[in-house]
Every structure is written in C-alpha cells, then in structure tokens.
Design a protein around this motif. Structure first.
Motif, PDB file in Angstrom:
ATOM      1  N   MET A   1       0.845  -1.181   0.000  1.00  0.00           N
ATOM      2  CA  MET A   1       0.000   0.000   0.000  1.00  0.00           C
ATOM      3  C   MET A   1       0.889   1.243   0.000  1.00  0.00           C
ATOM      4  SD  MET A   1      -3.020   1.126   2.647  1.00  0.00           S
ATOM      5  CE  MET A   1      -4.199  -0.023   1.997  1.00  0.00           C
ATOM      6  N   ASP A   2       0.473   2.243  -0.721  1.00  0.00           N
ATOM      7  CA  ASP A   2       1.199   3.497  -0.848  1.00  0.00           C
ATOM      8  C   ASP A   2       1.231   4.219   0.508  1.00  0.00           C
ATOM      9  OD1 ASP A   2       2.385   5.772  -1.844  1.00  0.00           O
ATOM     10  OD2 ASP A   2       0.521   6.596  -2.647  1.00  0.00           O
ATOM     11  N   LEU A   3       2.399   4.783   0.873  1.00  0.00           N
ATOM     12  CA  LEU A   3       2.542   5.468   2.162  1.00  0.00           C
ATOM     13  C   LEU A   3       1.616   6.673   2.280  1.00  0.00           C
ATOM     14  CD1 LEU A   3       6.367   5.273   2.799  1.00  0.00           C
ATOM     15  CD2 LEU A   3       4.554   4.066   3.989  1.00  0.00           C
ATOM     16  N   ARG A   4       1.408   7.383   1.160  1.00  0.00           N
ATOM     17  CA  ARG A   4       0.497   8.541   1.205  1.00  0.00           C
ATOM     18  C   ARG A   4      -0.925   8.105   1.519  1.00  0.00           C
ATOM     19  NH1 ARG A   4       1.932  10.827  -4.440  1.00  0.00           N
ATOM     20  NH2 ARG A   4       2.697   8.725  -4.566  1.00  0.00           N
ATOM     21  N   LYS A   5      -1.323   6.988   0.927  1.00  0.00           N
ATOM     22  CA  LYS A   5      -2.673   6.461   1.180  1.00  0.00           C
ATOM     23  C   LYS A   5      -2.791   6.016   2.641  1.00  0.00           C
ATOM     24  CE  LYS A   5      -5.972   3.248  -0.820  1.00  0.00           C
ATOM     25  NZ  LYS A   5      -6.176   2.206  -1.841  1.00  0.00           N
ATOM     26  N   LEU A   6      -1.748   5.392   3.142  1.00  0.00           N
ATOM     27  CA  LEU A   6      -1.738   4.940   4.533  1.00  0.00           C
ATOM     28  C   LEU A   6      -1.826   6.123   5.494  1.00  0.00           C
ATOM     29  CD1 LEU A   6      -1.502   2.493   6.395  1.00  0.00           C
ATOM     30  CD2 LEU A   6       0.957   2.713   6.262  1.00  0.00           C
ATOM     31  N   LYS A   7      -1.067   7.184   5.215  1.00  0.00           N
ATOM     32  CA  LYS A   7      -1.120   8.382   6.059  1.00  0.00           C
ATOM     33  C   LYS A   7      -2.509   8.997   6.023  1.00  0.00           C
ATOM     34  CE  LYS A   7       1.000  12.737   7.239  1.00  0.00           C
ATOM     35  NZ  LYS A   7       0.001  12.949   8.247  1.00  0.00           N
ATOM     36  N   THR A   8      -3.142   9.033   4.839  1.00  0.00           N
ATOM     37  CA  THR A   8      -4.499   9.575   4.720  1.00  0.00           C
ATOM     38  C   THR A   8      -5.468   8.766   5.571  1.00  0.00           C
ATOM     39  OG1 THR A   8      -3.997  10.310   2.478  1.00  0.00           O
ATOM     40  CG2 THR A   8      -6.322  10.169   3.087  1.00  0.00           C
ATOM     41  N   LEU A   9      -5.330   7.451   5.544  1.00  0.00           N
ATOM     42  CA  LEU A   9      -6.203   6.596   6.352  1.00  0.00           C
ATOM     43  C   LEU A   9      -5.996   6.835   7.844  1.00  0.00           C
ATOM     44  CD1 LEU A   9      -5.930   3.242   4.378  1.00  0.00           C
ATOM     45  CD2 LEU A   9      -7.932   4.737   4.523  1.00  0.00           C
ATOM     46  N   ILE A  10      -4.746   6.984   8.246  1.00  0.00           N
ATOM     47  CA  ILE A  10      -4.449   7.248   9.665  1.00  0.00           C
ATOM     48  C   ILE A  10      -5.070   8.573  10.086  1.00  0.00           C
ATOM     49  CG2 ILE A  10      -2.598   7.775  11.301  1.00  0.00           C
ATOM     50  CD1 ILE A  10      -0.879   5.718   9.739  1.00  0.00           C
ATOM     51  N   ASP A  11      -4.938   9.603   9.247  1.00  0.00           N
ATOM     52  CA  ASP A  11      -5.531  10.907   9.558  1.00  0.00           C
ATOM     53  C   ASP A  11      -7.046  10.809   9.664  1.00  0.00           C
ATOM     54  OD1 ASP A  11      -3.030  12.047   9.607  1.00  0.00           O
ATOM     55  OD2 ASP A  11      -3.152  12.857   7.555  1.00  0.00           O
ATOM     56  N   LEU A  12      -7.671  10.053   8.771  1.00  0.00           N
ATOM     57  CA  LEU A  12      -9.130   9.897   8.805  1.00  0.00           C
ATOM     58  C   LEU A  12      -9.590   9.227  10.101  1.00  0.00           C
ATOM     59  CD1 LEU A  12      -9.886   8.854   5.134  1.00  0.00           C
ATOM     60  CD2 LEU A  12     -10.590  10.958   6.264  1.00  0.00           C
ATOM     61  N   VAL A  13      -8.855   8.189  10.515  1.00  0.00           N
ATOM     62  CA  VAL A  13      -9.214   7.494  11.757  1.00  0.00           C
ATOM     63  C   VAL A  13      -9.027   8.419  12.962  1.00  0.00           C
ATOM     64  CG1 VAL A  13      -8.542   5.615  13.319  1.00  0.00           C
ATOM     65  CG2 VAL A  13      -8.781   5.183  10.874  1.00  0.00           C
ATOM     66  N   SER A  14      -7.933   9.176  12.985  1.00  0.00           N
ATOM     67  CA  SER A  14      -7.670  10.034  14.144  1.00  0.00           C
ATOM     68  C   SER A  14      -8.677  11.172  14.242  1.00  0.00           C
ATOM     69  CB  SER A  14      -6.247  10.581  14.103  1.00  0.00           C
ATOM     70  OG  SER A  14      -6.102  11.478  13.031  1.00  0.00           O
ATOM     71  N   GLU A  15      -9.213  11.645  13.113  1.00  0.00           N
ATOM     72  CA  GLU A  15     -10.169  12.751  13.133  1.00  0.00           C
ATOM     73  C   GLU A  15     -11.614  12.297  13.278  1.00  0.00           C
ATOM     74  OE1 GLU A  15      -9.298  14.794   9.506  1.00  0.00           O
ATOM     75  OE2 GLU A  15      -7.325  15.460  10.214  1.00  0.00           O
ATOM     76  N   SER A  16     -11.877  11.005  13.150  1.00  0.00           N
ATOM     77  CA  SER A  16     -13.253  10.523  13.213  1.00  0.00           C
ATOM     78  C   SER A  16     -13.560   9.901  14.568  1.00  0.00           C
ATOM     79  CB  SER A  16     -13.489   9.494  12.108  1.00  0.00           C
ATOM     80  OG  SER A  16     -12.756   8.321  12.399  1.00  0.00           O
ATOM     81  N   ASN A  17     -14.800   9.445  14.711  1.00  0.00           N
ATOM     82  CA  ASN A  17     -15.235   8.815  15.961  1.00  0.00           C
ATOM     83  C   ASN A  17     -14.995   7.315  15.967  1.00  0.00           C
ATOM     84  OD1 ASN A  17     -16.093  11.227  17.045  1.00  0.00           O
ATOM     85  ND2 ASN A  17     -18.162  11.029  16.234  1.00  0.00           N
ATOM     86  N   ILE A  18     -14.502   6.753  14.860  1.00  0.00           N
ATOM     87  CA  ILE A  18     -14.257   5.311  14.854  1.00  0.00           C
ATOM     88  C   ILE A  18     -12.962   5.009  15.589  1.00  0.00           C
ATOM     89  CG2 ILE A  18     -15.533   4.948  12.702  1.00  0.00           C
ATOM     90  CD1 ILE A  18     -12.859   4.664  11.254  1.00  0.00           C
ATOM     91  N   SER A  19     -12.907   3.829  16.170  1.00  0.00           N
ATOM     92  CA  SER A  19     -11.721   3.480  16.942  1.00  0.00           C
ATOM     93  C   SER A  19     -10.851   2.456  16.223  1.00  0.00           C
ATOM     94  CB  SER A  19     -12.119   2.947  18.309  1.00  0.00           C
ATOM     95  OG  SER A  19     -12.917   1.784  18.154  1.00  0.00           O
ATOM     96  N   GLU A  20     -11.376   1.833  15.156  1.00  0.00           N
ATOM     97  CA  GLU A  20     -10.616   0.799  14.477  1.00  0.00           C
ATOM     98  C   GLU A  20     -11.031   0.748  13.000  1.00  0.00           C
ATOM     99  OE1 GLU A  20     -10.384  -4.000  14.893  1.00  0.00           O
ATOM    100  OE2 GLU A  20     -10.494  -2.827  16.730  1.00  0.00           O
ATOM    101  N   LEU A  21     -10.054   0.510  12.119  1.00  0.00           N
ATOM    102  CA  LEU A  21     -10.308   0.402  10.688  1.00  0.00           C
ATOM    103  C   LEU A  21      -9.416  -0.690  10.140  1.00  0.00           C
ATOM    104  CD1 LEU A  21     -11.518   1.600   8.010  1.00  0.00           C
ATOM    105  CD2 LEU A  21      -9.478   3.017   7.909  1.00  0.00           C
ATOM    106  N   GLU A  22     -10.026  -1.604   9.335  1.00  0.00           N
ATOM    107  CA  GLU A  22      -9.265  -2.675   8.716  1.00  0.00           C
ATOM    108  C   GLU A  22      -9.579  -2.695   7.228  1.00  0.00           C
ATOM    109  OE1 GLU A  22      -8.976  -7.479   9.056  1.00  0.00           O
ATOM    110  OE2 GLU A  22      -9.140  -6.336  10.914  1.00  0.00           O
ATOM    111  N   ILE A  23      -8.531  -2.669   6.400  1.00  0.00           N
ATOM    112  CA  ILE A  23      -8.697  -2.657   4.949  1.00  0.00           C
ATOM    113  C   ILE A  23      -7.841  -3.773   4.367  1.00  0.00           C
ATOM    114  CG2 ILE A  23      -8.259  -1.362   2.841  1.00  0.00           C
ATOM    115  CD1 ILE A  23      -8.846   1.167   4.349  1.00  0.00           C
ATOM    116  N   THR A  24      -8.453  -4.554   3.465  1.00  0.00           N
ATOM    117  CA  THR A  24      -7.730  -5.621   2.783  1.00  0.00           C
ATOM    118  C   THR A  24      -7.699  -5.287   1.304  1.00  0.00           C
ATOM    119  OG1 THR A  24      -8.539  -7.192   4.412  1.00  0.00           O
ATOM    120  CG2 THR A  24      -7.616  -8.105   2.399  1.00  0.00           C
TER     121      THR A  24
END
Length: 159
Positions: A1-24
C-alpha cells in the motif's frame, strides 16, 4: 500500500469517531486502531457497574523511605550563580561558535559589550546570532555546545 494512502487513512481514523479500521487489498492488509482515551477513573467519570474499582495510591519517594544516617546533615544545594543572566530568546540548539571548527564567540573570563554576539541558536535550520543584553565579564557558561535550549533558559552568567 502506498505510504500517502496509509497516512491519509491514519488521519481519517484520528479525526473521526471510529476506533478501528481494517482494509484488505491485493497488496496486503492494514489494520489501524486508535489509542484508547485516558482511563475513565482518572477523569472523574464513574466506572460502569460490575467493573472492578481501582484505587490509586501515591508512590512513596525514595527520600522518605530511606533512613537518614545518624549525625549527618542534609547535603547543601549548589549555590545559585550570581550576576546577570543572558537568556535564550527562543527554543533551539545552542552553539558557542559560528561553525564546528571556528573559535567560540566568548570564553570564560571574556569581556563582552552589550550588542556583541555571544552564541548561535539554531531554530528550524536558521542560525540566529544571540547578542549580549549587558556588558561585563563572562563568569559561567551554562550550556554545552549542541545542547537543546528552551525559551528563557539561562545561557551565560555575566558580572
């Protein structure tokens, strides 16, 4: 997975109310888990029913648990330096000279005048010359070359 995409996902999780995200995806599997908030007991919120109660006891200090030898006096604190302090006007890295092989701006016993450069503080890759705000003789250098300094931290003692 691209590092930029991974960073975007981390930012989305940290700014949202969800506590866990799993992507395959075809490249692999990523699971992002947000760190839990501070324990509810320390925030003054009651613990849920059935949860074990936690009691926090203060840790005794080493000085209070060790017996003092008979007839010995407490060690005296080192004497505070007297004179005028030249303090750091910013956070950064302290350097005594303009470059690694150069002669330091001031030495112990150097006579300085107000406005004369005494050191450099590097902040955000910018070298800032720090000037003396008083005249006198340098009696003490309080920082090591390459040491991180804070705003208002004493750098030199001048008499």
């Amino acid at each position: 997975m691209d590092l930029r995409k991974l960073k975007t996902l981390i930012d989305l999780v940290s700014e949202s109310n969800i506590s866990e995200l799993e992507i395959t995806e075809a490249e692999g599997k990523v699971r992002i888990v947000k760190a839990p908030a501070a324990p509810a007991a320390s925030m003054g919120v009651p613990a849920p029913a059935g949860a074990p109660a936690m009691a926090l006891a203060p840790m005794p200090s080493l000085a209070s648990t060790a017996p003092a030898p008979a007839g010995s006096a407490a060690p005296e604190a080192p004497a505070e330096p007297t004179g005028k302090f030249i303090k750091s006007p910013m956070v950064g890295t302290f350097y005594r000279a303009a470059s690694p092989g150069a002669k330091p701006f001031v030495e112990l016993g150097s006579a300085i005048k107000e406005g004369e450069p005494v050191c450099i503080i590097e902040a955000m890759k910018i070298m800032n010359e720090i000037e003396a705000d008083c005249s006198g003789k340098v009696v003490r250098i309080l920082c090591e070359n390459g040491q991180a300094v804070e705003f208002g931290q004493p750098l030199f003692v001048v008499e």
